[in-house]
Design a protein around this motif. Structure first.
Motif, mmCIF file in Angstrom:
data_model
loop_
_atom_site.group_PDB
_atom_site.id
_atom_site.type_symbol
_atom_site.label_atom_id
_atom_site.label_comp_id
_atom_site.label_asym_id
_atom_site.label_seq_id
_atom_site.Cartn_x
_atom_site.Cartn_y
_atom_site.Cartn_z
ATOM 1 N N ALA A 126 -24.828 -69.109 -7.665
ATOM 2 C CA ALA A 126 -24.338 -68.531 -6.413
ATOM 3 C C ALA A 126 -25.414 -67.707 -5.713
ATOM 4 N N ALA A 127 -26.269 -67.061 -6.485
ATOM 5 C CA ALA A 127 -27.317 -66.217 -5.906
ATOM 6 C C ALA A 127 -28.522 -67.019 -5.427
ATOM 7 N N GLY A 128 -28.574 -68.297 -5.757
ATOM 8 C CA GLY A 128 -29.718 -69.105 -5.360
ATOM 9 C C GLY A 128 -30.922 -68.949 -6.270
ATOM 10 N N ASP A 129 -30.716 -68.488 -7.505
ATOM 11 C CA ASP A 129 -31.825 -68.348 -8.446
ATOM 12 C C ASP A 129 -32.449 -69.711 -8.729
ATOM 13 N N ARG A 130 -33.747 -69.734 -8.927
ATOM 14 C CA ARG A 130 -34.436 -70.975 -9.260
ATOM 15 C C ARG A 130 -34.618 -71.155 -10.754
ATOM 16 N N LEU A 131 -34.519 -70.056 -11.507
ATOM 17 C CA LEU A 131 -34.708 -70.098 -12.947
ATOM 18 C C LEU A 131 -33.535 -69.454 -13.657
ATOM 19 N N THR A 132 -33.212 -69.988 -14.824
ATOM 20 C CA THR A 132 -32.291 -69.330 -15.740
ATOM 21 C C THR A 132 -32.803 -69.644 -17.148
ATOM 22 N N GLY A 133 -31.983 -69.473 -18.149
ATOM 23 C CA GLY A 133 -32.437 -69.775 -19.500
ATOM 24 C C GLY A 133 -31.545 -69.163 -20.552
ATOM 25 N N ILE A 134 -32.026 -69.185 -21.778
ATOM 26 C CA ILE A 134 -31.354 -68.559 -22.915
ATOM 27 C C ILE A 134 -32.210 -67.394 -23.395
ATOM 28 N N THR A 135 -31.588 -66.232 -23.526
ATOM 29 C CA THR A 135 -32.265 -65.052 -24.061
ATOM 30 C C THR A 135 -31.640 -64.687 -25.402
ATOM 31 N N VAL A 136 -32.464 -64.483 -26.393
ATOM 32 C CA VAL A 136 -32.002 -64.007 -27.696
ATOM 33 C C VAL A 136 -32.259 -62.509 -27.763
ATOM 34 N N ILE A 137 -31.198 -61.738 -27.965
ATOM 35 C CA ILE A 137 -31.345 -60.286 -28.042
ATOM 36 C C ILE A 137 -30.771 -59.750 -29.358
ATOM 37 N N TYR A 138 -31.313 -58.606 -29.773
ATOM 38 C CA TYR A 138 -30.718 -57.849 -30.876
ATOM 39 C C TYR A 138 -29.518 -57.109 -30.289
ATOM 40 N N MET A 139 -28.350 -57.346 -30.819
ATOM 41 C CA MET A 139 -27.156 -56.758 -30.223
ATOM 42 C C MET A 139 -27.060 -55.268 -30.491
ATOM 43 N N ASP A 140 -26.621 -54.542 -29.463
ATOM 44 C CA ASP A 140 -26.268 -53.134 -29.624
ATOM 45 C C ASP A 140 -24.883 -52.941 -29.015
ATOM 46 N N GLU A 141 -24.473 -51.701 -28.830
ATOM 47 C CA GLU A 141 -23.111 -51.439 -28.363
ATOM 48 C C GLU A 141 -22.948 -51.606 -26.858
ATOM 49 N N GLY A 142 -24.037 -51.802 -26.121
ATOM 50 C CA GLY A 142 -23.956 -51.990 -24.686
ATOM 51 C C GLY A 142 -23.613 -53.428 -24.316
ATOM 52 N N LEU A 143 -23.433 -53.664 -23.020
ATOM 53 C CA LEU A 143 -23.119 -54.996 -22.517
ATOM 54 C C LEU A 143 -24.426 -55.747 -22.258
ATOM 55 N N ASP A 144 -24.829 -56.550 -23.230
ATOM 56 C CA ASP A 144 -26.044 -57.362 -23.119
ATOM 57 C C ASP A 144 -27.285 -56.505 -22.859
ATOM 58 N N THR A 145 -27.344 -55.354 -23.494
ATOM 59 C CA THR A 145 -28.425 -54.396 -23.247
ATOM 60 C C THR A 145 -29.469 -54.344 -24.356
ATOM 61 N N GLY A 146 -29.288 -55.113 -25.413
ATOM 62 C CA GLY A 146 -30.169 -55.003 -26.569
ATOM 63 C C GLY A 146 -31.591 -55.479 -26.311
ATOM 64 N N ASP A 147 -32.486 -55.100 -27.217
ATOM 65 C CA ASP A 147 -33.887 -55.522 -27.117
ATOM 66 C C ASP A 147 -33.997 -57.041 -27.180
ATOM 67 N N ILE A 148 -34.982 -57.574 -26.465
ATOM 68 C CA ILE A 148 -35.178 -59.022 -26.392
ATOM 69 C C ILE A 148 -36.084 -59.486 -27.530
ATOM 70 N N LEU A 149 -35.662 -60.567 -28.192
ATOM 71 C CA LEU A 149 -36.505 -61.202 -29.200
ATOM 72 C C LEU A 149 -37.340 -62.292 -28.537
ATOM 73 N N LEU A 150 -36.703 -63.185 -27.769
ATOM 74 C CA LEU A 150 -37.438 -64.193 -27.009
ATOM 75 C C LEU A 150 -36.547 -64.796 -25.934
ATOM 76 N N LYS A 151 -37.193 -65.530 -24.997
ATOM 77 C CA LYS A 151 -36.486 -66.236 -23.931
ATOM 78 C C LYS A 151 -37.029 -67.658 -23.820
ATOM 79 N N HIS A 152 -36.157 -68.576 -23.423
ATOM 80 C CA HIS A 152 -36.567 -69.913 -23.025
ATOM 81 C C HIS A 152 -36.063 -70.148 -21.613
ATOM 82 N N GLU A 153 -36.971 -70.472 -20.688
ATOM 83 C CA GLU A 153 -36.605 -70.660 -19.284
ATOM 84 C C GLU A 153 -36.190 -72.096 -18.984
ATOM 85 N N MET A 154 -35.427 -72.235 -17.881
ATOM 86 C CA MET A 154 -35.000 -73.548 -17.407
ATOM 87 C C MET A 154 -34.858 -73.502 -15.902
#
Length: 329
Positions: A126-154
């Motif tokens: 909806a926003a017109g983004d050209r890139l997205t992907g999968i992000t692997v994060i270490y989970m914490d108590e926030g909403l998708d706020t944890g530290d990033i381990l890695l990303k794969h773009e698409m």
């Protein structure tokens, strides 16, 4: 490593299948949401995750509340080294987040910190983004706020719908997780803090969000139509003068038509474009539609069967309210 998988949605199926077949790791359990009523008959339906492991020996848990003491005890009894979460649908308490010996990881369908929340795929389109992907994060108590381990773009294609992008992201998730697990097993996995100042949010979708606002630009509406396909389905309303009532028209695909002068919210028929609606900027040629009470069809088929929708320059009217039968507010 001993792996516990927690998930509910279809997007997690390829990842769970990879974990089932992994020669390096042992899948010690699966947690998914309880069966829920669905469809017109409201019969109980199992999640895609449950269906994948239901006939196996893998322990399957479906707690109503994963925060419960019983659920926490069952998770601890599985003694996981890693907990993998993907599209589960409940907030995990600290007792679960801390229940893995090495890490509790989440696979999120966006390039965090962009599009935290429940509907990142739809938000990106909806926003017109050209890139997205999968992000692997270490989970914490926030909403998708944890530290990033890695990303794969698409790349997001110009014709991608939420459905097609969902399927493509599901396919790259297993390799993304596999790479993350290699780095964890070799004790070289990074922890990259998210830049919270760059965070955007994609809250849970509601049906009313899919109502088309014809005052928006045609290109914005076209993106939203793709973002809400297949669910909740972009829609507008047309005036059926024969029956003196509004009827809902779902729109699954459309194309921007900038060279046709049409009043905002008004539909016309053209020789080469069966159904064109005017918008705040440009116009939109509807392609794939479904009129309330009818099957899904092309716009050509719709206009042939229901010519009242687009008759000359005084067609059916789209909008929230009407001044009489044939004028939009």
């Amino acid at each position: 490593m001993r792996v516990l998988f927690i998930g509910t949605g279809e997007i997690g199926v390829p990842t769970l299948r990879m974990l089932q077949q992994s020669p390096e790791h042992k899948l010690v359990g699966v947690i998914t949401q309880p069966d829920k009523p669905a469809g017109r008959d409201q019969r109980l339906r199992a999640s895609p995750i449950k269906l994948l492991v239901a006939d196996t020996a893998i322990p399957l848990l479906q707690p109503r509340r994963i925060k419960s003491d019983e659920a926490t005890s069952e998770i601890r009894a599985l003694t996981p080294d890693i907990i993998i979460v993907m599209a589960y649908g409940q907030i995990l308490p600290p007792s679960v987040l801390n229940g893995a010996r090495i890490a509790c990881l989440n696979l999120h369908a966006s390039l965090l910190p962009r599009w935290r929340g429940a509907a990142p795929i739809q938000a990106a389109i909806a926003a017109g983004d050209r890139l997205t992907g999968i992000t692997v994060i270490y989970m914490d108590e926030g909403l998708d706020t944890g530290d990033i381990l890695l990303k794969h773009e698409m790349q997001i294609g110009s014709a991608d719908t939420a459905g097609s992008l969902h399927a493509r992201l599901a396919k790259i998730a297993p390799d993304t997780l596999g790479e993350a697990m290699v780095e964890l097993s070799q004790n070289r996995a990074p922890r990259i803090p998210q830049e919270s100042a760059l965070a955007t949010y994609a809250p849970k979708l509601e049906r009313e969000q899919a109502r088309i606002d014809w005052n928006e630009a045609a290109e914005v509406i076209e993106r939203k139509i793709r973002a809400f396909n297949p669910w909740p389905g972009a829609f507008t309303q047309v005036w059926d003068a024969r029956h003196n009532c509004k009827r809902t028209l779902k729109v699954f695909a459309a194309g921007v038509t900038a060279d046709v002068p049409v009043n905002v919210g008004t539909a016309i028929a053209l020789p080469d474009r069966a159904l064109v609606f005017g918008s705040g900027k440009g116009a939109l040629a509807l392609l794939d539609v479904q009129l309330e009470g009818s099957r899904r069809m092309t716009a050509d088929e719709l206009v042939r069967g229901h010519p009242w929708i687009a008759q000359g320059t005084a067609p059916g009217i789209a909008g929230e309210s009407w001044r009489g039968e044939h004028s939009s507010s």
